[in-house]
Write a protein that holds these residues in place. Structure first.
Motif, PDB file in Angstrom:
ATOM      1  N   THR A  71       0.821  -1.209   0.000  1.00 49.01           N
ATOM      2  CA  THR A  71       0.000   0.000   0.000  1.00 49.01           C
ATOM      3  C   THR A  71       0.857   1.261   0.000  1.00 49.01           C
ATOM      4  O   THR A  71       0.411   2.305  -0.457  1.00 49.01           O
ATOM      5  CB  THR A  71      -0.959   0.041   1.213  1.00 49.01           C
ATOM      6  OG1 THR A  71      -0.192   0.021   2.415  1.00 49.01           O
ATOM      7  CG2 THR A  71      -1.917  -1.128   1.190  1.00 49.01           C
ATOM      8  N   HIS A  72       2.070   1.169   0.533  1.00 49.19           N
ATOM      9  CA  HIS A  72       2.994   2.299   0.553  1.00 49.19           C
ATOM     10  C   HIS A  72       4.395   1.787   0.248  1.00 49.19           C
ATOM     11  O   HIS A  72       4.780   0.717   0.712  1.00 49.19           O
ATOM     12  CB  HIS A  72       3.030   2.981   1.926  1.00 49.19           C
ATOM     13  CG  HIS A  72       1.713   3.548   2.351  1.00 49.19           C
ATOM     14  ND1 HIS A  72       1.192   4.696   1.839  1.00 49.19           N
ATOM     15  CD2 HIS A  72       0.815   3.106   3.242  1.00 49.19           C
ATOM     16  CE1 HIS A  72       0.021   4.946   2.398  1.00 49.19           C
ATOM     17  NE2 HIS A  72      -0.228   3.981   3.251  1.00 49.19           N
ATOM     18  N   LEU A  73       5.144   2.590  -0.521  1.00 51.79           N
ATOM     19  CA  LEU A  73       6.527   2.263  -0.843  1.00 51.79           C
ATOM     20  C   LEU A  73       7.319   3.559  -0.900  1.00 51.79           C
ATOM     21  O   LEU A  73       6.949   4.486  -1.625  1.00 51.79           O
ATOM     22  CB  LEU A  73       6.611   1.536  -2.186  1.00 51.79           C
ATOM     23  CG  LEU A  73       8.009   1.211  -2.715  1.00 51.79           C
ATOM     24  CD1 LEU A  73       8.720   0.216  -1.801  1.00 51.79           C
ATOM     25  CD2 LEU A  73       7.916   0.654  -4.131  1.00 51.79           C
ATOM     26  N   ASN A  74       8.396   3.627  -0.121  1.00 57.42           N
ATOM     27  CA  ASN A  74       9.261   4.799  -0.104  1.00 57.42           C
ATOM     28  C   ASN A  74      10.691   4.316  -0.331  1.00 57.42           C
ATOM     29  O   ASN A  74      11.210   3.518   0.455  1.00 57.42           O
ATOM     30  CB  ASN A  74       9.141   5.529   1.237  1.00 57.42           C
ATOM     31  CG  ASN A  74       9.948   6.801   1.267  1.00 57.42           C
ATOM     32  OD1 ASN A  74      10.136   7.446   0.246  1.00 57.42           O
ATOM     33  ND2 ASN A  74      10.441   7.161   2.442  1.00 57.42           N
ATOM     34  N   VAL A  75      11.321   4.793  -1.399  1.00 55.44           N
ATOM     35  CA  VAL A  75      12.669   4.354  -1.757  1.00 55.44           C
ATOM     36  C   VAL A  75      13.630   5.532  -1.661  1.00 55.44           C
ATOM     37  O   VAL A  75      13.326   6.631  -2.119  1.00 55.44           O
ATOM     38  CB  VAL A  75      12.699   3.771  -3.184  1.00 55.44           C
ATOM     39  CG1 VAL A  75      14.110   3.338  -3.562  1.00 55.44           C
ATOM     40  CG2 VAL A  75      11.737   2.604  -3.312  1.00 55.44           C
ATOM     41  N   GLU A 120      11.276   1.491   2.504  1.00 54.14           N
ATOM     42  CA  GLU A 120      10.322   1.212   3.571  1.00 54.14           C
ATOM     43  C   GLU A 120       8.986   0.966   2.886  1.00 54.14           C
ATOM     44  O   GLU A 120       8.671   1.621   1.887  1.00 54.14           O
ATOM     45  CB  GLU A 120      10.184   2.396   4.502  1.00 54.14           C
ATOM     46  CG  GLU A 120      11.450   2.799   5.201  1.00 54.14           C
ATOM     47  CD  GLU A 120      11.292   4.091   5.975  1.00 54.14           C
ATOM     48  OE1 GLU A 120      12.068   4.268   6.926  1.00 54.14           O
ATOM     49  OE2 GLU A 120      10.403   4.907   5.645  1.00 54.14           O
ATOM     50  N   GLY A 121       8.234   0.026   3.427  1.00 62.67           N
ATOM     51  CA  GLY A 121       6.945  -0.252   2.827  1.00 62.67           C
ATOM     52  C   GLY A 121       5.907  -0.643   3.863  1.00 62.67           C
ATOM     53  O   GLY A 121       6.235  -0.953   5.006  1.00 62.67           O
ATOM     54  N   VAL A 122       4.672  -0.612   3.430  1.00 62.05           N
ATOM     55  CA  VAL A 122       3.558  -1.111   4.224  1.00 62.05           C
ATOM     56  C   VAL A 122       2.773  -2.040   3.315  1.00 62.05           C
ATOM     57  O   VAL A 122       2.458  -1.691   2.172  1.00 62.05           O
ATOM     58  CB  VAL A 122       2.644   0.030   4.739  1.00 62.05           C
ATOM     59  CG1 VAL A 122       1.448  -0.552   5.489  1.00 62.05           C
ATOM     60  CG2 VAL A 122       3.426   0.974   5.633  1.00 62.05           C
TER      61      VAL A 122
END
Length: 128
Positions: A71-75, A120-122
């Motif tokens: 649902t979330h991805l931050n690279v 980081e991910g959810v």
């Protein structure tokens, strides 16, 4: 959930990256090197593909618990990756509830142990 035609790891997909994941102490890991066909700028692997494999390794980490969708991805990109450089990609679960998991991943170049990117991910657990 069937992933046999997955763009990253699917053995039935003729255009798959052929990503092979293994586990050590609950941490998902993969060794990989991108062919020159995956560069963006000359001699630089496209960041979108780096983000894709980081998402994939986190999906494998969560997949040990059950099927889930990102649902979330931050690279965060740290260093340039060149074609044919071998990397180690690792992914793990940081926190988990009944409904979701917070994950982290890293890509490290093997020749000099330089961090290429982190993520980081959810992921939200879904019914199969």
């Amino acid at each position: 959930m069937d992933s046999s035609y997955c763009f990253v790891c699917g053995p039935k997909n003729p255009k798959s990256l052929g990503f092979k994941v293994f586990f050590e102490n609950g941490i998902a890991k993969a060794y990989y090197s991108f062919a020159p066909e995956y560069q963006g700028w000359k001699e630089v692997i496209h960041g979108g593909l780096i983000a894709t494999v980081l998402d994939e390794i986190m999906a494998y980490a969560v997949g040990q618990i059950g099927p889930a969708l990102t649902t979330h991805l931050n690279v965060t990109f740290r260093s340039v990756l060149h074609p044919n450089e071998k990397v180690l990609i690792t992914g793990w679960i940081e926190e988990q509830t009944r409904r979701k998991a917070k994950t982290r991943a890293e890509m490290q170049r093997l020749s000099d142990n330089k961090l290429i990117a982190s993520a980081e991910g959810v992921s939200l657990f879904v019914k199969p």
